[in-house]
Write an enzyme that holds these catalytic residues in place. Structure first.
Site, mmCIF file in Angstrom:
data_model
loop_
_atom_site.group_PDB
_atom_site.id
_atom_site.type_symbol
_atom_site.label_atom_id
_atom_site.label_comp_id
_atom_site.label_asym_id
_atom_site.label_seq_id
_atom_site.Cartn_x
_atom_site.Cartn_y
_atom_site.Cartn_z
ATOM 1 N N ASP A 421 -0.186 6.546 -17.499
ATOM 2 C CA ASP A 421 -0.396 7.285 -16.258
ATOM 3 C C ASP A 421 0.074 8.725 -16.361
ATOM 4 O OD1 ASP A 421 -1.798 6.445 -14.044
ATOM 5 O OD2 ASP A 421 -0.024 6.304 -12.770
ATOM 6 N N ASP A 855 3.798 -5.489 -5.963
ATOM 7 C CA ASP A 855 3.645 -6.807 -6.577
ATOM 8 C C ASP A 855 3.778 -7.921 -5.545
ATOM 9 O OD1 ASP A 855 6.267 -6.176 -6.147
ATOM 10 O OD2 ASP A 855 6.948 -6.504 -8.193
#
Length: 1152
Positions: A421, A855
């Site tokens: 990223d 998550d």
């Protein structure tokens, strides 16, 4: 028309077309030009033009481009060869592109400075083309052997070969004879394995339609027994013959006439399959009743005692200190409520076991439907995420990649995607170095059954490395690999300086070149100093398209193009054994030397777009992998979590492929950590959660998703309902069908938008309707076409009538389709910053946005749709990673988790708003996830109560009578007995349970309180809180691997617990002094206050020990702030309640 560095693609959402970067109005008139294109296997055209050449490559002396003519009836190239070489070309190209940009495929002759030997790797060396003036690489097969299309063995490259076919009438430039039409497998010496040939692909259908052909049902005895009137296995792979490999039963000749069933003939094979005893892949192991029954009884007893105790406390106030009594009652009521939320989901813990032998027997041994014994296991795409090479060292990520490439799973079924990223060249070249070292490391692991397959961990093992190694050359091989690994580490650690020196050298060259050009333009004028933008350069002498060392527009962390590089191209379908010449001195003659596909991905980032941190990166990988490999299962790992058990994926696949496995959305593995101090001072192992809470949730609807070490079902991430969900929730599904099937059915009940999900066709009379798919998934047709393929491939094996919604045996033994440039170009488009606009990515599809703990929210959404999950605890740890052992880093980690929980509580993901598909105890567990940080408010108050009691001389009760003490004793005994039984069924140590209790108070009085404040600021004022990555690197101290444990870094989170400690210590001194020098000592009140103060201090002991550091090196500011706060509180108390009389501290009291 010959070859080389750049191919331009104009990327948009639906197709690829040619265009120039500059507007037509700004260009000078040009002579008429011809636009050339080639047709890909998916019937799409990719256009090429000189206008698409990148300006940054202008430093080269010359530039070539490839011209491809569309096939005509009199110009038909050899498709088999072309497709095979196309894949090799793609694997050596760096694809870039993005918003309003051109998608380019930059052919890289050199990826890293070191030499590359593996034929699958990008930039692999090869022979040169013998055509005069060309010099490009010769086509090669999987082993790296030159592909020579003519019997004269004339060496020719891909582009010259295509030129000879198209424009040279198929004449070999060497012998001047016509090329023979041979298959690519024969040409590359890789065929001849007795496989049945595939049918030629139908004309006019797409790539995924070719994969997923709807074929007629045979309605065999097995099919009828498990489906009744309908065949659940309609989606079959198109292969040889009328039915192909995809059928559950291979029909005998003569049994099918005119496409109709011949019911007079029963298949003997099908009867044998039906009569064969069915063996499950997993077993549920119940906790012994001798442990579980008393455990449940104690929970009930303690709940009753708590109710009675709180009733007694409310009915017996302390009138002398009503304020103290009131605060204690409020805190105790909350603690009781919080304990119930935490304890109720633990009433049904389970253990599970897998049988890998049965998995191998069903999927990898020769059967009637799979006579070759090729693996019938589904594919797995593995995601590894990294963002900052400074905080997440490339060596750590490289070791994780190596453990993945060496995993014990069919090589052709694995694909590893690395998400960078940060778009850093350092990470890119580190991954290329890892791919190069894998050429030796992976076959070495396979040959000698190495565990673990992370080279750093393996070579640092304390145990005897030669134990149970039977091969005579193991010692020699190990020494050689160890030397290579040491050199590999030196190269990785030297990459930052190497990249910097290389970039400086190229920058100096560019400055000199610019000055020369200026001199040529201005002969007599004085030369001004020219400033050239300092770029970061790749090993092949071109600009890095990602983030530069010196950030520049379109080359910074938040502003760079999308990048995809196939580091290791997809392996051949058949095993490729090594030779004596492979990998230097090591003998891999009987070892499969193939490597799984490895892809580097850096999604596009542009200013003004919300990139949604890790969740956005994961969703980009989901889309890119769906187009390139489309594994029906996804395993996601953090860059510091490596595969410790090479068979971990097989263990997880046992659950997915077992009966009823199609209703599982994911298999969560426990997190295990290395590098933790032996005493586990800050409860980094977190075994109470991973071995206690998660095992208990496994007995309900399944464990929560914890961010790493999780094997997902791809279609569950896509937002589909589980199969057969309508059987249990007809009204809900009717609403879903209404939403997703274009109103074919009327919804009888209204549900919120969040509870409406895409339906998955769970019977074959209802096809998977994707008419509204572009609004949900974006308008990439390849992505949408891949969805039903992934759904079919992820089904369990239909090897028994009891298996519903299964796929026929042998359906996944077909060779994969070759990777072409159009596929990778489409993958570039789906990782663009604009692709998610006006779609449901991050809302109901993929990883969910809007929370720091994406998550937990992602797992919650799946459970809310009715999916189940399982917890897979293996005998040998599946994965291992690192955890911050430094106190400050640990507190910041807990702060991030707690802040995410507060965000969940104030969002639509609050468990109070869950659908009816979520079980009640599962809902309570998710509710506790959002509520637990708020306990910190009451916990801090309760930690100050003993001090306030000692300061005031009062206690939370009027007197320490027998009733209070009996209640206190029963509550204490029940919690201790519950802890002992919990230790029994969870397998944790009692010391670990105590460490968890200690850090619960440490985190509750520091990080959790800050999380509540930050969460309230975000909800009330809209103030976003940003978090930094937890550093994965340790202190460079060779003498002490736990050196990081003793470093004290100042953080404001330390103020509350330090203040609590100091106030309680001062209060104990004040209480003793008052009692000793009082006329009538009240020992009962003193003992009550001192007991609870010591209870607080005992829990804070690890925190106090951490503040001392290794040599007591605690920042002075810590004690200054804490001392000031403690003195202020003490003086404030004296001002509020000044002492009276001569028998108390203060006033006329004097020390003797």
């Amino acid at each position: 028309m010959s070859s080389n560095n750049n191919k331009g693609f104009k990327g948009n959402r639906s197709n690829l077309s040619i265009s120039s970067d500059a507007p037509d109005s700004q260009k000078p008139p040009l002579p008429p030009t011809v636009t050339f294109a080639r047709r890909t296997p998916s019937e799409r055209y990719i256009n090429y033009s000189r206008d698409d050449l990148d300006s940054e490559l202008s430093s080269q002396d010359f530039m070539n481009y490839t011209v491809h003519l569309p096939p005509t009836p009199d110009n038909q190239p050899m498709d088999a060869i072309s497709q095979k070489v196309e894949e090799q070309y793609v694997s050596s190209s760096l694809f870039t592109g993005g918003f309003n940009g051109v998608t380019r495929a930059h052919l890289m002759d050199k990826v890293i400075d070191s030499e590359i030997s593996h034929p699958q790797m990008a930039g692999a060396k090869g022979s040169c083309c013998s055509v005069p003036g060309c010099g490009s690489k010769v086509m090669s097969d999987e082993r790296g052997v030159d592909i020579l299309p003519c019997e004269c063995d004339f060496k020719i490259c891909r582009d010259c070969y295509l030129d000879a076919i198209k424009t040279g009438d198929g004449i070999c430039p060497g012998c001047k004879e016509s090329y023979k039409s041979v298959d690519s497998d024969e040409l590359g010496n890789s065929g001849g394995n007795g496989q049945l040939a595939q049918l030629p692909p139908p004309v006019g259908i797409s790539k995924y339609e070719r994969r997923l052909s709807l074929m007629k049902s045979t309605k065999s005895a097995l099919m009828r027994s498990q489906t009744g009137d309908f065949d659940h296995n309609r989606w079959l792979f198109e292969t040889s013959g009328t039915y192909g490999y995809g059928n559950a039963i291979w029909p005998k000749e003569g049994l099918m006439e005119n496409g109709k069933d011949n019911d007079d003939h029963d298949h003997i094979d099908s009867l044998e399959l039906m009569n064969k005893p069915w063996r499950p892949l997993t077993r549920k192991l119940r906790i012994p009743a001798a442990i579980l029954s008393p455990y449940r009884l104690l929970i009930v007893i303690r709940m009753v005692v708590l109710v009675l105790f709180l009733s007694w406390r409310i009915n017996h106030p302390n009138n002398d200190a009503i304020w103290l009594w009131g605060m204690s009652i409020v805190c105790e009521l909350w603690f009781a409520f919080s304990w119930i939320l935490d304890q109720l989901p633990k009433v049904n813990p389970v253990n599970r076991a897998t049988d890998l032998n049965v998995l191998k027997e069903k999927f990898e041994l020769p059967t009637v439907n799979n006579p070759t014994g090729k693996s019938d296991l589904p594919g797995i795409d593995i995601f590894v995420s990294t963002a900052d090479p400074e905080k997440e060292p490339p060596l750590v990520t490289a070791n994780t990649i190596l453990s993945i490439l060496a995993a014990d799973y069919p090589v052709e079924k694995l694909a590893c995607y690395v998400s960078d990223d940060g778009g850093a060249l350092l990470t890119f070249e580190a991954m290329a170095e890892a791919a190069s070292f894998a050429n030796m490391w992976v076959p070495f692991c396979r040959k000698h059954d190495i565990e673990p397959r992370n080279p750093e961990s393996y070579f640092n093992l304390k145990k005897d490395p030669y134990k149970n190694k039977v091969k005579s050359d193991f010692v020699k091989d190990r020494r050689r690999v160890k030397r290579e690994f040491d050199e590999f580490k030196v190269r990785i650690n030297g990459l930052p300086d190497s990249i910097r020196r290389r970039s400086d050298a190229y920058h100096a060259r560019e400055e000199i070149k610019a000055m020369k050009q200026q001199r040529q333009k201005r002969d007599d004028e004085p030369i001004e100093m020219i400033k050239v933008q300092k770029a970061t350069w790749m090993a092949d002498g071109t600009h890095w398209p990602g983030t530069w060392l010196s950030p520049a527009p379109e080359h910074s962390k938040g502003d760079h193009s999308g990048i995809i590089q196939v580091m290791l191209k997809p392996p051949s379908d058949d095993p490729l054994h090594g030779t004596e010449d492979d990998a230097g001195m090591l003998d891999f003659t009987d070892v499969d030397i193939r490597l799984p596909m490895l892809v580097y991905v850096s999604r596009e980032k542009r200013p003004g777009y919300d990139h949604n941190k890790k969740a956005g990166a994961m969703n980009a990988l989901v889309r890119a992998s769906a187009i390139m490999s489309n594994g029906p299962f996804i395993l996601n790992l953090d860059c510091d979590h490596y595969i410790y058990n090479s068979q971990a994926m097989r263990e997880g696949m046992c659950f997915m492929m077992d009966r009823g496995g199609d209703s599982l959305c994911y298999v969560q593995f426990p997190q295990r950590f290395e590098g933790i101090d032996t005493s586990d001072r800050y409860a980094n192992h977190n075994t109470v959660f991973f071995d206690g809470n998660m095992r208990a949730l496994d007995g309900l609807q399944g464990p929560v998703y914890v961010g790493t070490g999780c094997l997902f079902r791809r279609i569950a991430l896509y937002g589909f309902d589980p199969p057969r969900s309508k059987e249990h929730h007809p009204s809900f599904c009717s609403c879903c069908c209404s939403c997703c099937c274009g109103g074919r059915r009327k919804a009888k009940f209204h549900t919120s938008v969040e509870n409406r999900a895409l339906r998955m066709g769970d019977s074959d009379d209802e096809d998977m309707n994707l008419s509204l798919a572009p609004k949900k998934f974006g308008n990439s047709t390849l992505l949408i076409d891949s969805i039903p393929v992934a759904e079919f491939q992820g089904r369990p094996l239909a090897d028994h009538p009891a298996v519903k919604n299964g796929r026929p045996p042998g359906a996944l033994t077909n060779p994969r389709e070759l990777l072409d440039a159009s596929t990778v170009a489409e993958a570039i488009s789906v990782v663009s910053c604009w692709y998610e606009d006006k779609t449901e990515w991050g809302q109901r599809v993929g990883w969910i946005y809007g929370s720091v703990t994406e998550d937990v929210v992602t797992g919650y959404r799946m459970h809310n749709r009715g999916w189940k999950s399982v917890y897979c605890i293996t005998k040998r740890d599946a994965f291992r990673g690192t955890a911050p052992i430094n106190l400050t880093d640990r507190l910041h980690q807990v702060l991030r988790w707690a802040t995410g929980s507060v965000e969940i509580f104030f969002s639509r993901n609050n468990a109070l708003l869950a659908s009816s598909k979520m079980k009640i105890l599962q809902r309570i567990a998710y509710l506790n996830v959002g509520i637990y940080p708020f306990t910190s408010i009451f916990l801090i108050v309760y930690c100050f109560l003993p001090a306030l009691s000692l300061f005031s001389g009062q206690f939370i009760v009027q007197t320490l009578n027998v009733t209070f003490l009996v209640y206190l004793l029963i509550i204490t005994l029940t919690i201790v007995m519950l802890a002992v039984l919990e230790v029994k069924w969870s397998g944790i140590e009692l010391e670990e349970w105590w460490r968890n209790e200690q850090f619960w108070l440490i985190g509750g009085t520091s990080a959790h309180l800050a999380a509540v404040m930050q969460g309230l600021l975000k909800v009330v004022a809209g103030i976003e809180i940003s978090f930094t990555l937890t550093s994965k690197s340790a202190v460079d101290d060779e003498e002490d691997e736990f050196a990081d444990l003793y470093i004290v870094k100042w953080t404001s989170l330390m103020i509350p617990p330090i203040t609590i400690m100091m106030v309680n210590l001062i209060a104990i001194a004040v209480g003793f002094s008052r009692t000793i020098y009082s006329t009538i000592p009240q020992w009962s009140k003193l003992l009550g206050g001192v007991f609870f103060s010591f209870w607080v201090l005992a829990h804070l002991y690890p925190f106090a020990k951490g503040l001392m550091g290794r040599r007591g090196r605690t920042p002075t500011i810590v004690f200054v702030w804490s001392g000031l706060v403690a003195i202020t509180i003490s003086l404030l108390w004296v001002a509020i309640n000044p002492p009276q009389g001569q028998n108390q501290i203060g006033g006329s009291f004097q020390f003797p």
